[in-house]
Motif scaffolding. Structure first.
Motif, PDB file in Angstrom:
ATOM      1  N   ARG A 270       0.821  -1.216   0.000  1.00 29.97           N
ATOM      2  CA  ARG A 270       0.000   0.000   0.000  1.00 29.97           C
ATOM      3  C   ARG A 270       0.857   1.269   0.000  1.00 29.97           C
ATOM      4  O   ARG A 270       0.503   2.259  -0.638  1.00 29.97           O
ATOM      5  CB  ARG A 270      -0.955  -0.019   1.200  1.00 29.97           C
ATOM      6  N   ARG A 271       1.992   1.232   0.700  1.00 32.99           N
ATOM      7  CA  ARG A 271       2.897   2.391   0.683  1.00 32.99           C
ATOM      8  C   ARG A 271       3.432   2.611  -0.728  1.00 32.99           C
ATOM      9  O   ARG A 271       3.472   3.739  -1.225  1.00 32.99           O
ATOM     10  CB  ARG A 271       4.064   2.178   1.661  1.00 32.99           C
ATOM     11  N   TRP A 272       3.884   1.536  -1.364  1.00 32.14           N
ATOM     12  CA  TRP A 272       4.431   1.635  -2.724  1.00 32.14           C
ATOM     13  C   TRP A 272       3.396   2.189  -3.695  1.00 32.14           C
ATOM     14  O   TRP A 272       3.686   3.082  -4.491  1.00 32.14           O
ATOM     15  CB  TRP A 272       4.895   0.247  -3.192  1.00 32.14           C
ATOM     16  N   LEU A 273       2.179   1.666  -3.627  1.00 32.29           N
ATOM     17  CA  LEU A 273       1.169   2.008  -4.619  1.00 32.29           C
ATOM     18  C   LEU A 273       0.803   3.483  -4.567  1.00 32.29           C
ATOM     19  O   LEU A 273       0.640   4.124  -5.619  1.00 32.29           O
ATOM     20  CB  LEU A 273      -0.077   1.145  -4.421  1.00 32.29           C
ATOM     21  N   THR A 274       0.671   4.028  -3.385  1.00 32.64           N
ATOM     22  CA  THR A 274       0.287   5.433  -3.255  1.00 32.64           C
ATOM     23  C   THR A 274       1.260   6.333  -4.001  1.00 32.64           C
ATOM     24  O   THR A 274       0.860   7.244  -4.746  1.00 32.64           O
ATOM     25  CB  THR A 274       0.225   5.837  -1.769  1.00 32.64           C
ATOM     26  N   GLU A 275       2.551   6.066  -3.861  1.00 33.92           N
ATOM     27  CA  GLU A 275       3.578   6.886  -4.517  1.00 33.92           C
ATOM     28  C   GLU A 275       3.686   6.572  -6.007  1.00 33.92           C
ATOM     29  O   GLU A 275       3.751   7.481  -6.846  1.00 33.92           O
ATOM     30  CB  GLU A 275       4.931   6.649  -3.831  1.00 33.92           C
ATOM     31  N   GLU A 276       3.687   5.292  -6.347  1.00 33.68           N
ATOM     32  CA  GLU A 276       3.964   4.905  -7.737  1.00 33.68           C
ATOM     33  C   GLU A 276       2.800   5.234  -8.666  1.00 33.68           C
ATOM     34  O   GLU A 276       3.011   5.603  -9.824  1.00 33.68           O
ATOM     35  CB  GLU A 276       4.295   3.418  -7.819  1.00 33.68           C
ATOM     36  N   ARG A 277       1.592   5.110  -8.187  1.00 37.63           N
ATOM     37  CA  ARG A 277       0.433   5.473  -9.020  1.00 37.63           C
ATOM     38  C   ARG A 277       0.480   6.956  -9.380  1.00 37.63           C
ATOM     39  O   ARG A 277       0.191   7.341 -10.518  1.00 37.63           O
ATOM     40  CB  ARG A 277      -0.853   5.137  -8.278  1.00 37.63           C
ATOM     41  N   GLN A 278       0.872   7.775  -8.417  1.00 39.00           N
ATOM     42  CA  GLN A 278       0.974   9.214  -8.664  1.00 39.00           C
ATOM     43  C   GLN A 278       2.062   9.503  -9.696  1.00 39.00           C
ATOM     44  O   GLN A 278       1.877  10.325 -10.607  1.00 39.00           O
ATOM     45  CB  GLN A 278       1.270   9.948  -7.350  1.00 39.00           C
ATOM     46  N   TRP A 279       3.211   8.824  -9.570  1.00 42.65           N
ATOM     47  CA  TRP A 279       4.315   9.030 -10.520  1.00 42.65           C
ATOM     48  C   TRP A 279       3.898   8.628 -11.933  1.00 42.65           C
ATOM     49  O   TRP A 279       4.115   9.368 -12.904  1.00 42.65           O
ATOM     50  CB  TRP A 279       5.537   8.207 -10.096  1.00 42.65           C
ATOM     51  N   LEU A 280       3.286   7.456 -12.061  1.00 44.53           N
ATOM     52  CA  LEU A 280       2.898   6.969 -13.383  1.00 44.53           C
ATOM     53  C   LEU A 280       1.825   7.858 -13.994  1.00 44.53           C
ATOM     54  O   LEU A 280       1.882   8.173 -15.193  1.00 44.53           O
ATOM     55  CB  LEU A 280       2.408   5.525 -13.276  1.00 44.53           C
ATOM     56  N   SER A 281       0.861   8.286 -13.212  1.00 42.54           N
ATOM     57  CA  SER A 281      -0.188   9.172 -13.719  1.00 42.54           C
ATOM     58  C   SER A 281       0.410  10.463 -14.266  1.00 42.54           C
ATOM     59  O   SER A 281       0.012  10.947 -15.342  1.00 42.54           O
ATOM     60  CB  SER A 281      -1.191   9.503 -12.610  1.00 42.54           C
ATOM     61  N   ALA A 282       1.367  11.019 -13.535  1.00 44.79           N
ATOM     62  CA  ALA A 282       1.992  12.275 -13.959  1.00 44.79           C
ATOM     63  C   ALA A 282       2.748  12.096 -15.269  1.00 44.79           C
ATOM     64  O   ALA A 282       2.655  12.941 -16.179  1.00 44.79           O
ATOM     65  CB  ALA A 282       2.924  12.787 -12.872  1.00 44.79           C
ATOM     66  N   ASP A 283       3.493  10.999 -15.411  1.00 42.37           N
ATOM     67  CA  ASP A 283       4.263  10.792 -16.637  1.00 42.37           C
ATOM     68  C   ASP A 283       3.370  10.481 -17.837  1.00 42.37           C
ATOM     69  O   ASP A 283       3.679  10.862 -18.963  1.00 42.37           O
ATOM     70  CB  ASP A 283       5.304   9.684 -16.433  1.00 42.37           C
TER      71      ASP A 283
END
Length: 365
Positions: A270-283
Motif C-alpha cells: 500500500r505504501r508503494w502504490l500510493t507513490e507509484e500510481r501518482q508518478w505513473l499518472s503524472a508521466d
C-alpha cells in the motif's frame, strides 16, 4: 487480439501474436501486485508438497475460519472459491435472475456473461466520461425504481476498469429497494482504508447483499485461483450447494491461510502504490494522455486527441516492443481511445513510458 479470451494476462496468446517468449514481456494488461507472491507462498510449497497425495479439505475450514476472524464475522458467512470468477458464476446461479441484472458500465465483462448465461437480461446504467466515470446516484436510483427495475445489481468497488470505489450510501439505498446487490471488492485490498469502505460486515448481516473478494491480485497468485464470498448464511449455503466438490485445492487453501499473516507485505504494497500510481499518472499526463482518478493498482487512460492510432493499434505496436497493455474498448461503454494499465514497479513503469512515447509519435497531420 490479445483479449482473445476476454481478459488481460494471456501470455500464451501474446507469445503467439508477437513472437516473443512469455518471460520477455512486461505485462501491464493484468493487475497483479508487482512484488510477486509473499515469501509465505514459497515456504508452503517447499514444506507441504508431500501432502498433495491427500484430498483437500472439502469445507475449506482452516481458511474460512481465518477469513471470518479477520473480518469479525461468522464462519457460516464465508465461502471460498476457485477465484472470484467462480464466485460470480455461483452467485448468479444461486440467485437465478428472472428479471433484470443492473450493471454500471463500463465494468468487468464477466458480470454480463454470467447473467446472460443463466437467463438474466442486462440493464445498463452508463458512467460518463464527463463525470470522470463516477457512478451517479440519480441515474442508478432512476433505474432501480423504474418500470424495468433490476432484481440484482452487480457492482465493482473498486470498479474495473475505472479504478474508483462506490459510495457506501448508494449501496445502502439500493438495498432498501429490496433488490439483491453483489459487490465485487476484488481490488479493495490495495486501498489503504479498505476496512472503512468494505461492505463485508454488512453483507454478513443482510439477506440481499453479497461481497466477493479475490486473493489472487493482491498476493500475486493468479495461477493458484483463490477468492471468497461473504453473505448471509442462507445465501452462502445456496452457493455452496451449487459448487463443484473440492473446488479449492490444497495448495490454494494452505497458501491462503499463510499469506493472511504477512502484515508487512500488505503495508509495503500500500505504501508503494500510493507513490507509484501518482508518478505513473503524472508521466502519462506528460505524454498528452488523460488519466482518470484511481484508488487501486490500475489506471484508465484516454489516448491523446491528436494521436492517429487507436487502442487496438497501440496494443499491437506496444506488444511488438514486449510491453502488454489492455485495450479498454472491449469494456461496454468505452471506445477505441481508451486503454487500461496496471501500476508496476518503477523500472517497469519507465519501460512502459519509453515504449508508449515512441508509439504515440504517430500523429494526425
Amino acid at each position: 487480439m490479445l483479449e482473445r479470451y476476454g481478459h488481460g494476462g494471456d501470455l500464451v496468446t501474446a507469445s503467439d501474436l508477437f513472437g516473443i517468449t512469455a518471460d520477455q514481456f512486461v505485462d501491464f494488461s493484468s493487475n497483479m501486485n508487482p512484488f510477486g507472491p509473499p515469501a509465505a507462498v514459497f515456504a508452503v510449497m517447499e514444506s507441504r508438497w508431500r501432502e498433495l497425495d491427500r484430498y483437500p479439505d472439502p469445507a475449506v475450514r482452516g481458511l474460512r475460519s481465518k477469513l471470518a476472524q479477520r473480518h469479525g464475522i461468522n464462519v457460516d458467512n464465508v465461502l471460498c472459491g476457485n477465484g472470484a470468477a467462480e464466485l460470480i458464476d455461483l452467485a448468479i446461479r444461486a440467485l437465478r435472475p428472472n428479471g433484470g441484472v443492473g450493471l454500471a458500465v463500463p465494468c468487468f465483462g464477466e458480470y454480463a456473461d454470467a447473467a446472460e448465461k443463466y437467463g438474466g437480461h442486462i440493464v445498463r446504467v452508463p458512467m460518463l466520461e464527463d463525470d470522470s466515470f463516477r457512478l451517479s446516484v440519480e441515474r442508478v436510483m432512476e433505474a432501480a425504481l423504474g418500470d424495468n427495475r433490476p432484481e440484482i445489481w452487480m457492482i465493482g468497488s473498486p470498479n474495473n476498469p475505472t479504478g474508483m470505489t462506490v459510495d457506501r450510501e448508494l449501496i445502502l439505498k439500493l438495498l432498501d429497494t429490496e433488490a439483491f446487490v453483489v459487490i465485487d471488492e476484488a481490488f479493495l485490498d490495495f486501498v489503504p482504508n479498505e476496512e472503512a469502505i468494505s461492505l463485508v460486515q454488512e453483507a454478513a448481516k443482510r439477506p440481499n447483499l453479497l461481497v466477493i473478494r479475490s486473493m489472487t491480485k493482491f498476493y500475486a497468485i493468479p495461477g493458484i485461483r483463490l477468492g471468497y464470498a461473504v453473505g448471509s448464511a442462507d445465501t452462502i449455503a445456496k452457493m455452496r450447494g451449487l459448487q463443484t466438490p473440492w473446488s479449492v485445492n490444497s495448495l490454494a487453501q494452505w497458501i491462503g491461510e499463510a499469506v493472511l499473516d504477512d502484515v508487512e507485505y500488505e503495508q509495503r504494497t500500500r505504501r508503494w502504490l500510493t507513490e507509484e500510481r501518482q508518478w505513473l499518472s503524472a508521466d502519462l499526463g506528460k505524454l498528452g494522455c488523460k488519466v482518470f482518478d484511481s484508488v487501486t493498482n490500475y489506471l484508465l487512460v484516454k489516448l491523446p486527441d491528436e494521436c492517429a492510432i487507436d487502442a487496438a493499434q497501440l496494443q499491437q505496436l506496444m506488444g511488438q516492443r514486449g510491453v502488454l497493455i489492455r485495450d479498454a474498448s472491449h469494456f461496454a461503454g468505452l471506445d477505441g481511445r481508451f486503454i487500461r494499465l496496471a501500476v508496476k514497479l518503477r523500472e517497469q513503469n519507465e519501460r512502459l513510458i519509453e515504449a508508449l512515447s515512441a508509439c504515440l509519435q504517430v500523429r494526425r497531420l
